[in-house]
Design an enzyme around this catalytic site. Structure first.
Site, PDB file in Angstrom:
ATOM      1  CB  SER A 192     -20.006   3.443 -28.411  1.00 15.25           C
ATOM      2  OG  SER A 192     -18.788   3.755 -28.316  1.00 15.25           O
TER       3      SER A 192
ATOM      4  CB  SER B  83     -17.363   6.766 -27.226  1.00 13.13           C
ATOM      5  OG  SER B  83     -18.574   6.512 -28.333  1.00 13.13           O
TER       6      SER B  83
ATOM      7  CE  LYS C 128     -16.694   1.329 -26.502  1.00 14.19           C
ATOM      8  NZ  LYS C 128     -16.406   2.597 -27.032  1.00 14.19           N
TER       9      LYS C 128
HETATM   10  N1  GLN Z   1     -21.526   8.867 -31.237  1.00  8.12           N
HETATM   11  C1  GLN Z   1     -20.272   8.805 -31.934  1.00  8.12           C
HETATM   12  C2  GLN Z   1     -20.441   7.895 -33.103  1.00  8.12           C
HETATM   13  O1  GLN Z   1     -21.252   7.233 -33.343  1.00  8.12           O
HETATM   14  C3  GLN Z   1     -19.211   8.409 -31.341  1.00  8.12           C
HETATM   15  C4  GLN Z   1     -18.956   7.214 -31.079  1.00  8.12           C
HETATM   16  C5  GLN Z   1     -17.531   6.986 -30.347  1.00  8.12           C
HETATM   17  O2  GLN Z   1     -16.794   7.818 -29.732  1.00  8.12           O
HETATM   18  N2  GLN Z   1     -17.075   5.856 -30.555  1.00  8.12           N
HETATM   19  O3  GLN Z   1     -19.666   7.739 -34.112  1.00  8.12           O
END
Ligand code: GLN
Length: 491
Positions: free
Chosen positions: A156, A180, A81
């Site tokens: 994400s 995410s 990532k």
């Molecule tokens: N969807 C969550 C956010 O937008 C989690 C994102 C993540 O785990 N990085 O913060």
């Protein structure tokens, strides 16, 4: 031939690389070709350096031929990532703010991957600074779900999930701050695990919300996730929140089933907003455990209803502080034109560098921390966070793992929620509590909707019980074939 290699279970791939039946150069070339052929339509990768990947593969082959010590992942390609630092490779967090940044050091998880002999095959797309649930908040454009390219893959860690689901890499690393890893794994029909906070060093992980962030594995099966987790775990003096506990040999223990298993089924995770097909599929998965002799126990996690609000106060507060460093002076993009004052330079640089969702988060966080409001919002959120952890502590007195859905619905359409941030935030409802409580969670494939979209089962365990979590997940995998299904384009 190529789809034969890319469809191999990870253990077979490792075995064939070890025996010399396959060479890493051959395997890596196959994956690089798959990326070149198919990724333009998916948008999973943001940077691939073919020559560099092939050099790493050739080095792995040379070490093997020379009879040198072979790591756990010798010669295996892994996608990374875009939030993790790798020496000499651009790291942008899918943001214009970090365009052109090339880290001079490796994240500890990357150092460990290199020691395990892995081949870093490319960098994957993501929501900007890991803020998002759909993969649409990327300066590089959205990633598409290989099961239906009109739909989001989740976020994400969108690109890492799609890379593995579309067989563009056998393994990938992601980060999970509020879901995410687990959420995109679920929506893409693969396995994704968020470790206990402190299990994997965050050194070299570009920070979003430091008290919630964890790095974790994506794989097509539980055994693959177990092996990758083992490779990246462990204490690191460079991360004061990493915990000094021995790393379990997951690759050895994962196949041992658990007797007398007690599974908690939280009433709050089967409430309003859960799609009927997802609910039915998850309940069928629970029935599989029952048929294996597990006891299913209804439990309560009473503070679940506050989790989304609590998370979006704590995560944004920490983000507003972490992202203050991108000012065009210390770090990040600097505007070419600005009004002439220091403040106008900051404004122009941050205005151009950050996307809309990141700006929204910074504003929310700055507000939650501001004088006069901090007690009401930030401090209150910390108190509720403690109560949420207390719910889990109480539950784990009675049960070994907690099971339920990962997401309220299967993958939604691109653009469906972009104009409604609140409904986007609500899609994290079942995943964020694990981050607030610091506990490990895994998503495993457990079925499909009538339209052919994957559905995941979430399992959660007490802190540092990843070994148990993986063994329980593997019990299901052994009985079912959901994890063997691949998107048509990959066959
Ligand atoms: N969807 C969550 C956010 O937008 C989690 C994102 C993540 O785990 N990085 O913060």
């Amino acid at each position: 031939m190529s789809s034969i290699i890319t469809s191999l279970p990870l253990t077979s791939l490792i075995q064939q690389l070890r025996s010399g039946e396959l060479r890493s150069v051959e395997v890596t070339t196959t994956y690089l070709d798959a990326i070149a052929d198919r990724d333009a339509a998916l948008g999973a990768f943001v940077h691939v350096d073919r020559e560099d990947a092939l050099q790493q593969a050739a080095d792995a082959d040379a070490r093997r031929s020379a009879g040198q010590a072979n790591g756990l992942l010798a010669g295996v390609p892994v996608a990374i990532k875009d939030v993790l630092c790798v020496t000499g490779q651009p790291a942008t967090c899918a943001s214009r703010m970090l365009k052109g940044f090339v880290p001079p050091y490796d994240a500890t998880a990357i150092t460990k991957l290199k020691q395990a002999g892995a081949v870093l095959v490319g960098r994957t797309n993501m929501d900007e600074f890991a803020m998002g649930s759909s993969g649409e908040n990327s300066a590089f454009g959205p990633t598409r779900n290989p099961w239906d390219p009109e739909r989001i893959p989740g976020g994400s860690s969108s690109g890492s999930a799609v890379a593995v689901a579309a067989r563009l890499a056998p393994l990938a690393l992601g980060s999970d701050t509020g879901g995410s890893i687990r959420q995109p794994a679920s929506l893409c029909g693969i396995v994704g695990l968020k470790p206990t906070y402190g299990r994997v060093s965050r050194y070299g992980l570009i920070a979003y919300a430091s008290s919630l962030d964890q790095i974790g594995p994506f794989a097509t099966d539980v055994v693959g996730a177990a092996i990758l987790l083992e490779a990246i775990s462990g204490h690191d003096p460079r991360d004061s929140t990493s915990v000094n506990l021995p790393v379990p040999a997951h690759s050895q223990s994962v196949d041992q089933p658990l007797a007398g298993l007690r599974i908690g089924v939280p009433v709050e995770h089967f409430a309003e907003g859960l799609d009927a097909e997802v609910e039915r599929t998850v309940r069928e998965a629970l029935a599989v455990y029952k048929s294996l002799g597990a006891e299913l126990k209804e439990i309560h996690l009473p503070h679940t209803k506050y989790a989304v609000a609590t998370y979006y106060l704590i995560a944004t507060s920490e983000a507003s502080s972490n992202l203050a460093r991108y000012d065009g002076v210390h770090y990040g993009h600097r505007a070419e034109e600005f009004g002439g004052s220091l403040i106008s330079m900051y404004e122009a640089s941050r205005g151009e560098g950050f996307g809309d969702e990141v700006k929204r988060r910074i504003m929310l966080g700055v507000f939650a921390l501001s004088a006069g409001y901090a007690d009401k919002y930030y401090t209150k959120a910390l108190q509720v966070r403690r109560l949420i952890r207390g719910d889990f502590d109480a539950a784990f007195q009675e049960v070994d793992v907690i099971a339920g859905p990962v997401t309220p619905t299967a993958a939604f359409k691109l653009g469906e929620k972009t104009s409604d941030p609140l409904s986007m935030y609500l899609s994290d409802i079942y995943t964020i509590s694990a981050n607030l409580a610091g506990i490990p969670g895994i998503s495993i494939p457990c079925g499909f909707t009538s339209t052919g979209l994957p559905i995941g089962l979430q399992l959660q365990a007490a802190p540092f019980e990843e070994e148990r979590l993986l063994r329980v997940a593997r019990m299901f995998e052994r009985e079912t074939e959901w994890h063997l299904r691949q998107p048509a384009s990959t066959l």
